[in-house]
Design a protein around this motif. Structure first.
Motif, PDB file in Angstrom:
ATOM      1  N   LEU A  18      55.340  15.152  30.427  1.00  0.00           N
ATOM      2  CA  LEU A  18      54.505  14.638  31.504  1.00  0.00           C
ATOM      3  C   LEU A  18      53.590  15.768  31.975  1.00  0.00           C
ATOM      4  O   LEU A  18      54.067  16.831  32.366  1.00  0.00           O
ATOM      5  CB  LEU A  18      55.378  14.141  32.663  1.00  0.00           C
ATOM      6  N   VAL A  19      52.280  15.530  31.929  1.00  0.00           N
ATOM      7  CA  VAL A  19      51.307  16.554  32.298  1.00  0.00           C
ATOM      8  C   VAL A  19      50.509  16.050  33.504  1.00  0.00           C
ATOM      9  O   VAL A  19      49.887  14.991  33.451  1.00  0.00           O
ATOM     10  CB  VAL A  19      50.335  16.860  31.133  1.00  0.00           C
ATOM     11  N   VAL A  20      50.564  16.825  34.587  1.00  0.00           N
ATOM     12  CA  VAL A  20      49.765  16.544  35.775  1.00  0.00           C
ATOM     13  C   VAL A  20      48.762  17.682  35.887  1.00  0.00           C
ATOM     14  O   VAL A  20      49.149  18.851  35.854  1.00  0.00           O
ATOM     15  CB  VAL A  20      50.639  16.472  37.050  1.00  0.00           C
ATOM     16  N   SER A  21      47.485  17.346  35.992  1.00  0.00           N
ATOM     17  CA  SER A  21      46.487  18.413  36.039  1.00  0.00           C
ATOM     18  C   SER A  21      45.364  18.060  37.005  1.00  0.00           C
ATOM     19  O   SER A  21      45.200  16.907  37.389  1.00  0.00           O
ATOM     20  CB  SER A  21      45.932  18.696  34.643  1.00  0.00           C
ATOM     21  N   ASN A  22      44.646  19.099  37.391  1.00  0.00           N
ATOM     22  CA  ASN A  22      43.474  18.887  38.235  1.00  0.00           C
ATOM     23  C   ASN A  22      42.341  19.803  37.797  1.00  0.00           C
ATOM     24  O   ASN A  22      42.561  20.871  37.244  1.00  0.00           O
ATOM     25  CB  ASN A  22      43.801  19.102  39.717  1.00  0.00           C
ATOM     26  N   LEU A  23      41.137  19.321  38.026  1.00  0.00           N
ATOM     27  CA  LEU A  23      39.905  20.087  37.836  1.00  0.00           C
ATOM     28  C   LEU A  23      39.182  20.074  39.167  1.00  0.00           C
ATOM     29  O   LEU A  23      39.464  19.245  40.032  1.00  0.00           O
ATOM     30  CB  LEU A  23      39.039  19.452  36.757  1.00  0.00           C
ATOM     31  N   TYR A  24      38.239  20.990  39.336  1.00  0.00           N
ATOM     32  CA  TYR A  24      37.474  20.978  40.578  1.00  0.00           C
ATOM     33  C   TYR A  24      36.075  21.523  40.340  1.00  0.00           C
ATOM     34  O   TYR A  24      35.793  22.153  39.330  1.00  0.00           O
ATOM     35  CB  TYR A  24      38.194  21.789  41.659  1.00  0.00           C
ATOM     36  N   MET A  36      35.157  19.344  45.195  1.00  0.00           N
ATOM     37  CA  MET A  36      35.429  18.016  44.668  1.00  0.00           C
ATOM     38  C   MET A  36      36.492  18.209  43.603  1.00  0.00           C
ATOM     39  O   MET A  36      36.303  19.012  42.687  1.00  0.00           O
ATOM     40  CB  MET A  36      34.177  17.411  44.050  1.00  0.00           C
ATOM     41  N   TRP A  37      37.620  17.539  43.734  1.00  0.00           N
ATOM     42  CA  TRP A  37      38.694  17.698  42.754  1.00  0.00           C
ATOM     43  C   TRP A  37      39.059  16.359  42.153  1.00  0.00           C
ATOM     44  O   TRP A  37      38.907  15.315  42.772  1.00  0.00           O
ATOM     45  CB  TRP A  37      39.913  18.385  43.371  1.00  0.00           C
ATOM     46  N   THR A  38      39.506  16.428  40.939  1.00  0.00           N
ATOM     47  CA  THR A  38      39.983  15.252  40.213  1.00  0.00           C
ATOM     48  C   THR A  38      41.340  15.604  39.642  1.00  0.00           C
ATOM     49  O   THR A  38      41.519  16.662  39.051  1.00  0.00           O
ATOM     50  CB  THR A  38      39.038  14.890  39.046  1.00  0.00           C
ATOM     51  N   MET A  39      42.315  14.726  39.839  1.00  0.00           N
ATOM     52  CA  MET A  39      43.601  14.965  39.190  1.00  0.00           C
ATOM     53  C   MET A  39      43.989  13.741  38.395  1.00  0.00           C
ATOM     54  O   MET A  39      43.529  12.635  38.653  1.00  0.00           O
ATOM     55  CB  MET A  39      44.675  15.408  40.181  1.00  0.00           C
ATOM     56  N   HIS A  40      44.787  13.987  37.369  1.00  0.00           N
ATOM     57  CA  HIS A  40      45.239  12.878  36.531  1.00  0.00           C
ATOM     58  C   HIS A  40      46.596  13.199  35.924  1.00  0.00           C
ATOM     59  O   HIS A  40      47.019  14.349  35.865  1.00  0.00           O
ATOM     60  CB  HIS A  40      44.205  12.540  35.457  1.00  0.00           C
ATOM     61  N   VAL A  41      47.245  12.131  35.487  1.00  0.00           N
ATOM     62  CA  VAL A  41      48.555  12.221  34.843  1.00  0.00           C
ATOM     63  C   VAL A  41      48.386  11.778  33.404  1.00  0.00           C
ATOM     64  O   VAL A  41      47.683  10.806  33.119  1.00  0.00           O
ATOM     65  CB  VAL A  41      49.587  11.334  35.569  1.00  0.00           C
ATOM     66  N   ALA A  42      49.032  12.490  32.492  1.00  0.00           N
ATOM     67  CA  ALA A  42      48.967  12.149  31.069  1.00  0.00           C
ATOM     68  C   ALA A  42      50.319  12.445  30.428  1.00  0.00           C
ATOM     69  O   ALA A  42      51.192  13.063  31.036  1.00  0.00           O
ATOM     70  CB  ALA A  42      47.869  12.952  30.384  1.00  0.00           C
ATOM     71  N   LEU A  43      50.470  11.985  29.215  1.00  0.00           N
ATOM     72  CA  LEU A  43      51.639  12.327  28.401  1.00  0.00           C
ATOM     73  C   LEU A  43      51.125  13.150  27.233  1.00  0.00           C
ATOM     74  O   LEU A  43      50.238  12.699  26.508  1.00  0.00           O
ATOM     75  CB  LEU A  43      52.371  11.080  27.905  1.00  0.00           C
ATOM     76  N   GLY A  44      51.636  14.358  27.078  1.00  0.00           N
ATOM     77  CA  GLY A  44      51.172  15.270  26.048  1.00  0.00           C
ATOM     78  C   GLY A  44      51.131  14.624  24.676  1.00  0.00           C
ATOM     79  O   GLY A  44      52.099  14.024  24.234  1.00  0.00           O
TER      80      GLY A  44
END
Length: 164
Positions: A18-24, A36-44
């Protein structure tokens, strides 16, 4: 014997990455700096359409001062975008496909305002039999190497969430 080995392998849990990440990005905002930030959840190792077969929804719990502190996101991206002047921590509740028979997973992700954002990785103990059913459709199209990285086979020392 082979039958005993096969039985043990079929009963062993599988781990999902499970990968939780953010960019800004910095945005001009009068006298006050804001991000301004964006976060999302993904599965590697999986693409969005396949992730949506394993995850039903993600609920992000934001800290004060947000008025809307609980935000639910749905497939295919499970992403959230907001403005903030400071970094903070978000609690993420991942709600799994009912076929997996898994309770929602709660993890905390520190949102960081740096060049590459931030990335948190958690190893989730999943039901092998349910994944086998879902894998037929989901991972059959993934390259063998990706499928191997995505689902680590073997026994786990502790059931639940593993921080990488």
């Amino acid at each position: 014997p082979q039958s005993v080995l096969a039985k043990r392998q079929s009963q062993a849990p599988r781990l999902l990455e499970l990968v939780v990440s953010n960019l800004y990005e910095e945005v001009p905002n009068d006298d006050t700096p804001s991000s301004m930030w964006t976060m999302h959840v993904a599965l590697g190792g999986l693409v969005n359409e396949n992730i949506a077969k394993l995850i039903d929804k993600v609920v992000y719990e934001l800290p004060p001062p947000w008025k809307q502190r609980s935000v639910t996101t749905y497939p295919p991206f499970f992403s959230l975008r907001r403005h903030s002047p400071t970094a903070f921590t978000v609690r993420c509740q991942v709600h799994w496909n009912l076929m997996l028979g898994m309770n929602p997973t709660e993890v905390d992700h520190p949102v960081m305002f740096r060049k590459d954002g931030n990335r948190s990785v958690f190893w989730i103990d999943a039901n092998r039999a349910a994944l086998d059913v879902l894998e037929l459709d989901t991972l059959a199209r993934a390259p063998r190497r990706v499928a191997h990285l995505q689902l680590h086979r073997g026994s786990c020392p502790v059931a639940g969430v593993f921080n990488a």
